[in-house]
Design a protein around this motif. Structure first.
Motif, PDB file in Angstrom:
ATOM      1  N   GLU A 160       0.835  -1.203   0.000  1.00  0.00           N
ATOM      2  CA  GLU A 160       0.000   0.000   0.000  1.00  0.00           C
ATOM      3  C   GLU A 160       0.871   1.255   0.000  1.00  0.00           C
ATOM      4  N   ARG A 218       0.873   4.231  -2.805  1.00  0.00           N
ATOM      5  CA  ARG A 218       0.678   5.656  -2.468  1.00  0.00           C
ATOM      6  C   ARG A 218       1.863   6.484  -2.969  1.00  0.00           C
ATOM      7  N   GLN A 269       1.677   6.843  -6.728  1.00  0.00           N
ATOM      8  CA  GLN A 269       0.642   7.807  -7.113  1.00  0.00           C
ATOM      9  C   GLN A 269       1.193   9.232  -7.018  1.00  0.00           C
TER      10      GLN A 269
END
Lengths: 154, 122
Positions: B29, B33, B36
């Motif tokens: 995760e 992130r 992104q």
């Protein structure tokens, strides 16, 4: 098959890990390396890896809702012809039939909602308990379920 | 070629920007992130960006990465840009096919054909 090889094929264990997406890495490595050792195909290994990751992330995020006090149980059984993985979280559960088909309409453009669909596409059996906090998945050796060549869900 | 942490390299061409994922597995995760944020900053640098995303090093990803790609594509198209994906491993390409994401992403065999596809679409 010789008796010693049959014995080598069999593996059965259970572990409890924290609700942390990093916790799955060690479990995954143990399962994946074991499958490679006993010559499960690359497609089988890929499928089990993907389903395990998706089921675990669901348990952490949607089941235990990232609550560090809650745990996740993983039960693993490998035999000569199949791999069975069960994952149980401490969440309230959900109804899998409430999850929309991610391939249809506006769902195709949504960032989320593909995990269960992928589990169902890559594993031969995916069953949830009534509460929806436990999933039991089976992949048979050399399954014709989603491999690099085809998909039964397409 | 600029290297951005985590996990991508960026090549700024005359017409086309190429972002290559440099890790074999994209799962965590925190990685997603980070990706992104890194990719968004590249997109914001060029109005109407023509972006190729190179998956040549990637051997495994989860559905969270599919979500990341959808969010990125929205940013690219909202900014008047274009996006192409390329060099996707056959097993990963099968995930795109099963989920029908092949209907919404332009996918090419390699960087050259992806670059050509974007420049010829003018």
């Amino acid at each position: 098959m010789p008796e010693d090889l049959t014995f080598k094929m069999q593996e059965n264990w259970s572990t409890i890990v924290p609700s942390d997406t990093l916790a799955i890495a060690v479990v995954c490595e143990r399962i994946i390396s074991g499958l490679k050792e006993v010559d499960f195909s690359e497609d089988d290994v890929f499928a089990v890896h993907l389903a395990l990751e998706e089921a675990f992330i669901n348990a952490v995020k949607h089941g235990n809702r990232l609550d560090p006090a809650k745990k996740i149980q993983i039960e693993y059984t490998r035999s000569e012809d199949k791999v069975q993985i069960s994952i149980t979280d401490e969440g309230e559960g959900f109804n899998p039939s409430d999850v929309p088909d991610p391939r249809v309409g506006d769902n195709l453009y949504k960032a989320d909602g593909r995990g269960i669909f992928l589990m169902q596409s890559y594993m031969d059996e995916v069953k949830f308990n009534e509460r929806g906090n436990h999933v039991d998945m089976v992949r048979y050796r050399c399954s014709r379920k989603a491999s690099s060549g085809q998909s039964s869900k397409e | 070629m600029a290297s951005i942490k985590p996990n991508i390299s960026v090549q700024y061409g005359e017409d086309v920007t190429v972002i290559a994922f440099t890790d074999e597995k994209i799962l965590e995760e925190s990685d997603i992130r980070g990706l992104q944020n890194s990719i968004s900053s590249v997109i914001e640098q060029t109005e109407g960006i023509k972006l190729v995303m190179d998956f040549g090093s990637v051997k495994f990803l989860s559905s969270a990465v599919l979500g990341l790609l959808i969010r990125i594509s929205k940013r690219v198209y909202e900014g008047g840009g274009q996006l192409a994906l390329c060099s996707i491993d056959p097993k990963i390409l099968q995930i795109f096919k099963i989920t029908r994401l092949t209907n919404i992403f332009d996918i090419y065999d390699d960087i050259e054909s992806a670059t050509k596809g974007l420049t010829e679409s003018d």
